[in-house]
Design an enzyme around this catalytic site. Sequence first.
Site, PDB file in Angstrom:
ATOM      1  N   TYR A   2      55.471  -0.389 -40.439  1.00 53.39           N
ATOM      2  CA  TYR A   2      55.604  -0.056 -39.024  1.00 53.39           C
ATOM      3  C   TYR A   2      54.641   1.065 -38.681  1.00 53.39           C
ATOM      4  O   TYR A   2      54.571   2.068 -39.397  1.00 53.39           O
ATOM      5  CB  TYR A   2      57.037   0.373 -38.711  1.00 53.39           C
ATOM      6  N   LYS A  58      56.481  12.930 -36.938  1.00 53.93           N
ATOM      7  CA  LYS A  58      57.750  13.357 -37.536  1.00 53.93           C
ATOM      8  C   LYS A  58      57.707  14.818 -38.018  1.00 53.93           C
ATOM      9  O   LYS A  58      57.742  15.714 -37.195  1.00 53.93           O
ATOM     10  CB  LYS A  58      58.180  12.356 -38.612  1.00 53.93           C
ATOM     11  N   ASP A 101      48.847   5.560 -42.769  1.00 55.26           N
ATOM     12  CA  ASP A 101      49.841   6.000 -41.802  1.00 55.26           C
ATOM     13  C   ASP A 101      50.863   6.845 -42.553  1.00 55.26           C
ATOM     14  O   ASP A 101      51.740   6.324 -43.235  1.00 55.26           O
ATOM     15  CB  ASP A 101      50.493   4.797 -41.117  1.00 55.26           C
TER      16      ASP A 101
END
Length: 452
Positions: free
Chosen positions: A158, A281, A253
């Site tokens: 994702y 995050k 990522d």
Amino acid sequence: MKTLSTHFAANQSSAPRPKSHAAFVRAQSLIPGGVNSPARAFGGVGGEPIFFERAQGQRLTDIDGNTYLDYIGSWGPMILGHRHPRVVAAIAKALESGTSYGAPTEAESCLAELIIAAVPSIEKVRMVSSGTEAAMSAVRLARGFTGRDKIIKFAGNYHGHADSLLAAAGSSAATLGVPDSPGVTAGTARDTIVLEYNDPESLAAAFGAEGAAIAAIVMEPVVGNMGLVVPTQEFLDAARRLTHTHGALLVFDEVMTGFRLSYGGAQQLLGITPDLTTLGKIVGGGLPLGAYGGRADIMNMVLPVGKVFQAGTLSGNPLAVAAGTATLEELRDRPPYAQLERHGARLEQGFGAAAASAAIPVWIARRGSMMTVFFQPQPGGMPVTGWKTASLSNTAHYGRFFWGMIERGCYMPCSQYEALFFSSAHTDADIEVTITAASEAMKQLSSDGKLR
Ligand SMILES: *Cc1c(COP(=O)(O)O)cnc(C)c1O
């Protein structure tokens, strides 16, 4: 036969959360599905989401007054636990000066300096407001830099919800069974090549077939978004070698793994240097902030130095920068990684023993403070190496385990296909309490199974 929904209904009535229920009914009339991000809906486990009002350290408190040990940490950011004093103080101090200027601040350079010192591959960095934005911008930059259109991504990885990255996406897209979203055009999807993770042969074949058209491989260097999946060295080496040989970029990522698996992210742990890295995050310390960075010659293609467009009204927001800076400084000054590894190893061992003694077949994958217990379709300990194997998981077993843990005060990810996270605020005693809860929940699952 006892169905899953009656099982959940029984759970709901034996441990009622009337205020959460009322809040969910109201939210559903106002917000699609009652949630502002589908990962928060309980589609993967059945039942209704729990509404929270407060968190401190390793604990969450819901609006009915129940307290849980937190094993999602806001899906990654809260590596120091909630309301860490250094982070709270930094946000409070920033708040005294102003919340947004739309003009540069010195604080942004301080955070940039910290990121560049921490992450091996980053020479220059640009700040954005989310992981989605970071990944979307990195892909645009890779295309602008190479002058090529196609990207390779892996099933179950994702990278946020930008159109070109939504093919076969993990996370809530995997849970809800809509890996390809309506609204993504066929033209966009055509430029995204989706391959199986940990399959170097298919990667080599894709470059063999259309290497001159491929701008980048975009990948999670350790996957958190189909549950935790670890890469093989052979696969990582192939990704680095093939991109290099064919003039494509390797984009890691690290929105989830950055500052999580080590201070320098997965790339430091694995010893692979990507061309571009995306962060999110933890880098925002619990406030909305993402970043992308990498080789200076590539980053200098971004406007206003180069011609690749990317902008943001709230990019480098002072409150988010303050929270991120305080979090990184704390991680740098008092690295929690040895403690996180020790707690992770104990959790892995404890959950494994709990499953074995209840005769529940599982595959447990873990790196540091990220872990997933995959409930297997049958006994045999089949390795989970990518989406093909992850997607065979017994999600009904996961759902019942999840509710068993909720009843015992442990808040786990509400989907088989999300990793659990814990923080430096979790104590030895918390880990033991959680293992006891898992043993009981596994036993309950096994005896429920015999009833069916
Ligand atoms: C969470 C995540 C994103 C998206 O970040 P948002 O801040 O939710 O937009 C992108 N990539 C990875 C690997 C993630 O885990």
